[in-house]
Design a protein around this motif. Structure first.
Motif: not given
Length: 125
Positions: A105-109, A112-124
């Protein structure tokens, strides 16, 4: 002689107090990065191919700047304002199966401060 030295320090101390009273200019340009939480499915969860995902973006996020990329593929998302910020939902790209993938995930706040995040999944399969 000591009395003159002490009297000479008085004006210097007053001047430094006045200078410190104005603060630094960087405090007015504080960066408020967007935050992300309430990831679904959970981190490292096993999910079927073409699964739905969702997360919450903080209220200071500019909703039109939210981008989601899954294993170098853009994911179509829907952004809905809620009391706690923005509810973002989407579907994993259909071509991904039998692999681990990070939902980035990426976005601006504000400012114009940029933030990012995310998570991992195992796709069957």
């Amino acid at each position: 002689m000591k009395a003159w030295q002490i009297l000479g320090l008085g004006p210097l101390l007053l001047m430094t107090g006045v200078v410190w009273g104005y603060g630094s200019s960087s405090s007015s340009k504080a960066c408020a990065k967007p935050g992300f939480s309430q990831f679904y499915p959970a981190d490292k969860a096993d999910v079927p191919a073409n699964s739905k995902f969702s997360f919450l973006a903080s209220p200071n996020t500019q909703p039109d700047t939210i981008r989601v990329v899954v294993k170098d593929l853009s994911a179509a998302i829907a952004v809905k304002p809620v009391a706690q910020g923005y509810q973002v939902s989407g579907t994993l790209p259909a071509v991904l199966h039998g692999t681990f993938a990070r939902i980035n995930i990426s976005a601006e706040g504000a400012n114009q401060c940029k933030g990012s995040g995310g998570w991992l999944v195992n796709i069957g399969e």
